[in-house]
Enzyme design. Structure first.
Site, PDB file in Angstrom:
ATOM      1  N   GLU A  65      42.300  31.712  41.577  1.00 51.25           N
ATOM      2  CA  GLU A  65      41.500  32.017  40.392  1.00 51.25           C
ATOM      3  C   GLU A  65      41.071  33.482  40.295  1.00 51.25           C
ATOM      4  O   GLU A  65      40.923  34.011  39.195  1.00 51.25           O
ATOM      5  CB  GLU A  65      40.241  31.112  40.394  1.00 51.25           C
ATOM      6  CG  GLU A  65      40.535  29.629  40.253  1.00 51.25           C
ATOM      7  CD  GLU A  65      41.186  29.286  38.924  1.00 51.25           C
ATOM      8  OE1 GLU A  65      40.777  29.866  37.894  1.00 51.25           O
ATOM      9  OE2 GLU A  65      42.108  28.447  38.905  1.00 51.25           O
ATOM     10  N   SER A 453       7.679 -30.043  41.146  1.00 54.39           N
ATOM     11  CA  SER A 453       6.680 -30.207  42.213  1.00 54.39           C
ATOM     12  C   SER A 453       6.356 -28.916  42.945  1.00 54.39           C
ATOM     13  O   SER A 453       5.470 -28.905  43.805  1.00 54.39           O
ATOM     14  CB  SER A 453       7.162 -31.259  43.218  1.00 54.39           C
ATOM     15  OG  SER A 453       7.203 -32.529  42.606  1.00 54.39           O
TER      16      SER A 453
END
Length: 840
Positions: A65, A453
């Site tokens: 680059e 219950s």
């Protein structure tokens, strides 16, 4: 150049923000022991310091680059001249952008191709070079650059393409990544391996020409194959319901955009070991229930059930590999299920073909469960041959077990399990359904189901507050009550329909006597029962103001139920469940630390002690304001006070320590209580939990009318767990099963209810959760006395045989009257010369 600068200077961005850049990184959710559960956010980024990046990667970027990066002042005159010359003569001589200019564009500018934009890029690069060092600029570039497949920066790209950390990449792999900035969408090795290979060669040649690698390194890397594959975040723990709860809380806390880009690491209260145990327990229980109710058939048949076999004399066209692959690709897979096609039906086995054309066999023992499903109440006869179960060309679900492939099916039933710490409400495990990918509906927090219950312990607790003891006798006989408003008779029934006359309160709870619950409700009074139940965290709006409440007509979520039971386990305190233990920012700084209320009798005294946190071995706490997200406590934190000494917040006491202890003893009786010295003998409804071989557990079954919901909630001193099972379709009940002659004695048969349908998951989970925990009896508080009583009457006795037992009482409530024993039978059988003595 000066004129150009004057023209664009007002359009130049401020680059000072680069000094304090906060990377947009995804949010990650972890277990308490650091296992990644999930990752949220579109952009994948793993920010790295420059010294954390391998030198070969840095060399590759510079060579490709900007080979004069450390020599220029932000703009490279040589590169710029080369690019201008190329434009004039019509040849591509390379780009003019330096790494600094790319940083300027990536952070502040657009990609529009105009001279004005290029000028802004150049002058912005000058500003950046004056503000930052070269290393700082390069570090920004390597973390910011887009590299395809939503990966930004080389840390994320290494994970996405190779499932590695950058330090573990080979030179060939480094060269592939270094070639991506030019055109990440077209040069990436997943979309175009050929172009990636060509670009890699360019990168390697530039590295060689720049002297970064030797000829042998170049040749080895250049000859290496392209090995990239797409990888997501490495999920280490399958806990999607937990992760989604944390995800939603983070969005509520910070907003969606910040939550997704702030790089937060969210640590939950859930240990991976317990979460795995919870998931395994729920999966096992769901499949067990689903398969004992029968096989609902193949997903489809590729030959329309043309025959049970396929051979050279059959009219059925043979399946082609392409046809099998296409059929399997359209089958949705969930959890442990795999798709397969039946390719042979043999005498005792079935041949199947799986994805990738793998061929396997299903042995008879792994399919003999599959009698026909008729409805939730009925199953067909046990099959005798594979041909009674499957046909050639059937598309089916299978599981790959340690005993080979097993015929399976996508379950209809739903289930959930949640476990919390009774000491502070930390969620220790949570499974919200069979599969999050099938249904994101979290049944732990979002499903309110009738509790049956499971409501009774809270009613019995109210009874203890209003004159009853564990030894008080209540009439266990049928109730027939005319309801004038409806014109019907209300007849609550026991299940099973057995009645014992007068029965002690403790035994009535252990056997889950429905009519006793109704009588207690009446005696205590609705105006006393409902406020008492609400003190356990239940909403008044969810508590119906009629006697059906005594039988569990109220609807709660499993999280609400487990929170209520925690009050018994911790000695009487109402804790608030919470999930997020701490949050770290992208730099590892703790920005939130949970500060839950603690079930602690001596919290105030502890807060006044020096080094109190070390004395009680608690995590770091800080007093903070709170808000609520559903049933999860969300605590904010003042980061300025993070270093201050911890202050422990005391949870609200809602029942006395004595009440909590007595209820725990009663719920222990539901597991361990039994008496076979009388006729009929009896067991507590939760007796199956005795397989854990621990006396320090307590719990309660729960089954609703018509068995549409089944529950088991129970606890030890430091962990509370609720298990639920039922159908999302409220019109379906859990039904019943008959014995399958192909299976062994351990199979579950008969009507489904809490102990058979929900408790197995609870047992399997608690076996893991309690495995390494020492047995710890529930601590007896002050003002509790233990006295020998007569089992039949609940009165005092001097006898020490099987007619008596020791019972606990709150001091001052113990019986004062001795039992009068009927000795007529003894008088009739004794020698006439004997005299009767000591009649009580």
């Amino acid at each position: 150049m000066l004129i150009a600068y004057i023209l664009v200077k007002d359009q130049l961005p401020s680059v000072a923000s680069l000094k304090t850049i906060q990377w947009q990184t995804p949010m990650q959710i972890y277990s308490s022991d650091g296992k990644l559960m999930n990752q949220f956010g579109e952009k994948k980024r793993i920010p790295l310091k420059l010294n954390e990046m391998p030198q070969q990667l840095i060399d590759a970027i510079l060579a490709t680059e900007d080979d004069r990066f450390y020599l220029h002042f932000g703009v490279d005159p040589i590169g710029m001249g080369r690019a201008v010359l190329g434009q004039i003569i019509g040849q591509n001589k390379g780009g003019a952008s330096t790494i600094t200019m790319q940083v300027a564009r990536n952070f502040f500018l657009t990609r529009e191709q105009t001279y004005i934009r290029k000028l802004r890029e150049i002058f912005t690069a000058f500003h950046i070079e004056s503000l930052l060092t070269k290393d700082e600029i390069l570090e920004l570039y390597m973390n910011k650059i887009e590299l395809g497949h939503r990966s930004f920066g080389f840390g994320a790209a290494a994970q996405v393409y190779y499932n590695k950390e950058v330090k573990d990449l080979t030179l060939a792999q480094i060269a592939v990544l270094a070639g991506l900035p030019k055109a990440p969408s077209t040069l990436n090795p997943l979309r175009s391996p050929t172009r990636a290979l060509q670009r890699r060669a360019v990168v390697l040649k530039r590295m060689l020409d720049s002297g970064y690698i030797t000829t042998s390194q170049y040749q080895e890397a250049n000859n290496a194959p392209i090995t990239a594959k797409k990888h997501g975040a490495e999920i280490e723990l399958n806990a999607p319901y937990v992760a989604e709860m944390a995800h939603q809380e983070m969005i509520e806390r910070y907003g969606k955009e910040q939550a997704y880009t702030g790089g937060y690491k969210v640590y939950t209260t859930t240990p991976s070991k317990l979460q795995v145990a919870a998931r395994n327990s729920v999966m096992k229980n769901i499949f067990s229930y689903d398969q004992r109710h029968g096989y609902r058939g193949a997903i489809k048949n590729l030959r329309s059930l043309a025959g049970n076999s396929q051979d050279e004399n059959s009219n059925v066209d043979p399946l082609t590999p392409a046809e099998i692959s296409q059929a399997l690709s359209h089958v949705l897979l969930y959890e442990n299920l795999e798709a397969a096609v039946v390719t042979q039906v043999l005498e005792n086995t079935i041949e199947i073909t799986l994805k990738d054309h793998e061929v396997a066999m299903i042995e008879w023992d792994n399919m003999s469960w599959a009698r026909e499903y008729i409805n939730d109440e009925r199953q067909g006869a046990a099959p005798k041959t594979p041909a009674e179960i499957l046909n050639y060309a059937d598309v089916i679900y299978v599981e790959n077990t340690k005993n080979g492939y097993k015929l399976s099916q996508l379950p209809d039933v739903s289930s959930a399990l949640v476990s919390i710490s009774p000491d502070n409400g930390a969620i220790l495990a949570l499974v919200g359904g069979f599969s999050f990918y099938q249904s994101q509906f979290n049944r732990v927090t979002q499903a309110k189901r009738q509790v049956g219950s499971n409501i009774k312990p809270f009613l019995y607790s109210a009874a203890l507050e209003h004159g009853f003891t564990l030894a008080t006798l209540v009439n266990d006989t049928p109730i027939n009550q005319w309801d004038q408003s409806s014109g019907t008779v209300w007849r609550p029934k026991n299940s099973p329909e057995q009645y014992n006359g007068e029965i002690r309160v403790k035994r009535a709870l252990a056997q889950s006597k429905n009519v006793v619950a109704v009588r207690l409700f009446r005696d205590v009074g609705i105006n006393n029962v409902i406020p008492h139940m609400a003190s356990f965290g239940f909403s008044l709006d969810d508590l119906p103001r009629n006697e059906s409440l005594a039988l569990g007509s109220a609807s709660f979520s499993p999280l609400e139920v487990v929170t209520g039971f925690a009050t018994f386990a911790n000695g009487g305190f109402l804790i608030k469940p919470y999930l997020i233990e701490r949050i770290e920012d992208s730099f590892g700084n703790i920005i939130f630390q949970a500060n839950p209320e603690i079930a602690c009798e001596d919290c105030d005294q502890i807060n006044n002690m020096e080094n109190s946190s070390a004395d009680i071995n608690l995590p770091f706490y800080q007093n903070t304001p709170q808000s609520n997200h559903g049933n999860i406590a969300i605590q904010a934190v003042d980061t300025d006070t993070i270093a201050k000494a911890p202050t422990i917040k005391k949870a609200k006491r809602v029942i006395s320590a004595q009440n909590a202890f007595l209820m725990t003893e009663a719920l222990n009786e539901a597991i361990w209580g039994a008496d076979w010295s009388i006729t009929p003998g009896w067991n507590g409804t939760g007796f199956r939990a005795r397989t854990l071989n621990r006396r320090d557990i307590a719990g309660k079954t729960g089954t609703t009318n018509e068995a549409k919901d089944a529950w088991f909630s129970g606890f030890s001193r430091h962990i509370v767990t609720t298990s639920w099972i039922g159908f999302d379709d409220h019109s379906r009940n859990l039904g019943q099963t008959t014995s399958n002659s192909n299976l062994g004695k351990e199979q579950i048969t008969g009507k489904e209810f809490g102990a058979k349908s929900a408790q197995p998951a609870w047992i399997d989970f608690m076996e893991v959760a309690l495995k390494d925990q020492p047995i710890k009896p529930f601590e007896q508080p002050q003002n509790i006395v233990s006295i020998r009583i007569d089992k039949k009457t609940g009165k005092l006795t001097n006898r020490t045989d099987n007619t008596s037992l020791f019972e606990y009482f709150t001091l001052g409530t113990e019986p004062t009257e001795y039992v009068s024993r009927d000795i007529s039978n003894e008088i009739f059988n004794q020698d006439k010369s004997d005299t009767v003595k000591d009649i009580f």
